[in-house]
Design an enzyme around this catalytic site. Structure first.
Site, PDB file in Angstrom:
ATOM      1  N   ARG A 215     -49.705  34.928  -8.279  1.00  0.00           N
ATOM      2  CA  ARG A 215     -48.298  34.528  -8.455  1.00  0.00           C
ATOM      3  C   ARG A 215     -47.657  35.520  -9.415  1.00  0.00           C
ATOM      4  O   ARG A 215     -48.329  36.017 -10.344  1.00  0.00           O
ATOM      5  CB  ARG A 215     -48.231  33.107  -9.025  1.00  0.00           C
ATOM      6  CG  ARG A 215     -46.817  32.583  -9.038  1.00  0.00           C
ATOM      7  CD  ARG A 215     -46.723  31.153  -9.531  1.00  0.00           C
ATOM      8  NE  ARG A 215     -45.340  30.836  -9.843  1.00  0.00           N
ATOM      9  CZ  ARG A 215     -44.964  29.885 -10.655  1.00  0.00           C
ATOM     10  NH1 ARG A 215     -45.867  29.121 -11.246  1.00  0.00           N
ATOM     11  NH2 ARG A 215     -43.681  29.686 -10.890  1.00  0.00           N
ATOM     12  N   HIS A 357     -45.031  33.738  -4.663  1.00  0.00           N
ATOM     13  CA  HIS A 357     -44.331  32.756  -5.504  1.00  0.00           C
ATOM     14  C   HIS A 357     -45.050  31.409  -5.447  1.00  0.00           C
ATOM     15  O   HIS A 357     -45.945  31.222  -4.635  1.00  0.00           O
ATOM     16  CB  HIS A 357     -42.915  32.571  -4.964  1.00  0.00           C
ATOM     17  CG  HIS A 357     -42.131  33.828  -4.885  1.00  0.00           C
ATOM     18  ND1 HIS A 357     -41.248  34.212  -5.847  1.00  0.00           N
ATOM     19  CD2 HIS A 357     -42.105  34.813  -3.934  1.00  0.00           C
ATOM     20  CE1 HIS A 357     -40.690  35.366  -5.498  1.00  0.00           C
ATOM     21  NE2 HIS A 357     -41.199  35.751  -4.346  1.00  0.00           N
TER      22      HIS A 357
END
Ligand code: F6P
Length: 413
Positions: A215, A357
């Site tokens: 991430r 994300h």
């Protein structure tokens, strides 16, 4: 010559032949089958370290010298494959375009005592093809040329091949594969081929050797718990990117896939800079969930200003679609398409990295984990660890790894 087989790849350049050849070879070897790839392009580059044969004209049908050299290289590959099979080799994979009947007849004549299976790779997805051309244009073969020139040269090379292309038709054993969708479009097998069930299975299975699902680092929006947007990394986020770069410095990562958002590109940059060569491929399919009318608001602001959104989303997060935006459920298709691009473009490299994300990474992970849909929006997706995913026909593993420390768990793999 029992239990020996020749797999001859067929297809125009950039159709996923080498990726498929590598996947076949590596998976057969995991099964204990002695397999090897004989790649004409690689041989050409070895024989021509100055890359004079990388220019488009070398591939023109009326370039007699080019033609002769290519035929000579094809013969060398065939001879090496013959020697391999005459010893303890079991499956020889001829990785070249092999798009003329004449070439395929030469292969057939050369292996009279070993069955041959021709595997043609097609790709009807223009977007994936274009991305693959861009990836190829950045390869060392085109160094010294601008990306634009390299792309032009490669497109021209393909058109030379298209001019002489003869699809498979009466070869006794032939399979037509959609290399983007990893599926078999047509097959015609006229004898019992060794390893055939396994080969079918490998072609249609997605194997993940090491997928590092990262991430992005901390952003200014994360600090305020703000949704969506295109915020940049904070100082801490940049430090996290540097720490990732350090952590992966000894792990070869040829391509990093990101979204189009700044925060994933900024996280990938230092990692790519430590690798060399490493390309960053930004895929819109990996953009974060679009929160529609909630973009740029904090979760608290949503609760206060749009209470019905908070009320409806809470208990039904997977299926809830933000007004004028997306939901997990509506992202599934595009994320899946992004993953198909990753598998198509990664050349079956040992290590794949995706910097994504929170919501997108949950969706990616859910492709590999057998989770109930309802649980997906709650999968833990921290910024100081990444998921290391491994899936092959023999095992599956998922590990959440902190990246401040050395990658000891899998060093030496
Ligand atoms: O807060 C960061 C973020 O990536 C948002 O942009 C996105 O809307 C959210 O996380 C997704 O997580 P959740 O579905 O839990 O709100």
């Amino acid at each position: 010559m029992r239990w020996k087989l020749v797999i001859a790849m067929v297809g125009l350049p950039a159709r996923g032949k080498s990726t498929m050849a590598r996947k076949l070879c590596r998976t057969l070897e995991l099964d204990g089958v002695h397999a090897r790839i004989f790649n004409n392009g690689q041989l050409r580059r070895q024989l021509d370290p100055e890359e004079r044969t990388s220019v488009a004209e070398f591939f023109a049908a009326d370039n007699v010298v080019g033609q002769q050299l290519r035929e000579q290289i094809a013969r060398m590959s065939i001879e090496m494959a013959q020697a391999f099979l005459a010893n303890d080799g079991q499956v020889a994979i001829l990785d070249a375009t092999n798009i003329t009947k004449k070439r395929r007849q030469a292969i057939t004549r050369a292996f009279q005592r070993v069955p041959i299976c021709f595997v043609e790779c097609l790709n009807a997805d223009d977007e994936a093809l274009e991305a693959n051309l861009e990836r190829k244009a950045a390869l060392p073969e085109f160094q010294g040329m601008s990306l634009e020139k390299a792309l032009e040269s490669f497109v021209q090379r393909i058109s030379h091949y298209e001019a002489i292309y003869e699809p498979l038709d009466d070869e006794p054993n032939r399979i037509l594969v959609d290399s983007f969708d990893s599926c078999i479009l047509q097959e015609h097998i006229s004898e019992v081929l060794p390893y055939y069930d396994r080969i079918r299975d490998i072609i249609t299975t997605r194997v993940v050797r090491n997928l590092f699902l990262v991430r992005h680092g901390e952003t200014f929006y994360n600090l305020e718990d703000r949704i969506g947007g295109d915020s940049s990394l904070t100082e801490k986020g940049q430090e996290q990117a540097e720490a990732l770069a350090e952590h992966f410095a000894t792990v070869r990562i040829p391509i990093i896939f990101t979204s189009n958002h700044r925060r994933t590109l900024q996280t990938a940059r230092p990692i790519a800079d430590r690798q060399k060569p490493c390309s960053i491929i930004a895929l819109p399919e990996f953009n974060e969930i679009h929160a529609g009318i909630c973009e740029h608001l904090t979760y608290e602001e949503v609760r206060q200003q749009l209470p019905q959104v908070a009320r409806e989303r809470g208990p039904n997060k997977y299926h809830y679609i933000y007004p004028k935006g997306e939901g997990y459920v509506s992202m599934a298709e595009r994320v899946h398409r992004g993953l198909k691009k990753v598998f198509y473009l990664n050349n079956y490299d040992e290590n794949i990295m995706i910097v994504g994300h929170r919501a997108v990474n949950r969706m990616i992970l859910s492709r590999f984990l057998s989770r109930q849909e309802e649980e997906i929006p709650y999968v833990y997706m921290p910024q100081d660890r990444y998921y290391h995913i491994r899936i092959d026909p023999h095992k599956r593993s998922f590990e959440l790894v902190p990246y401040r420390s050395a990658p000891a768990a899998w060093a030496g793999w």
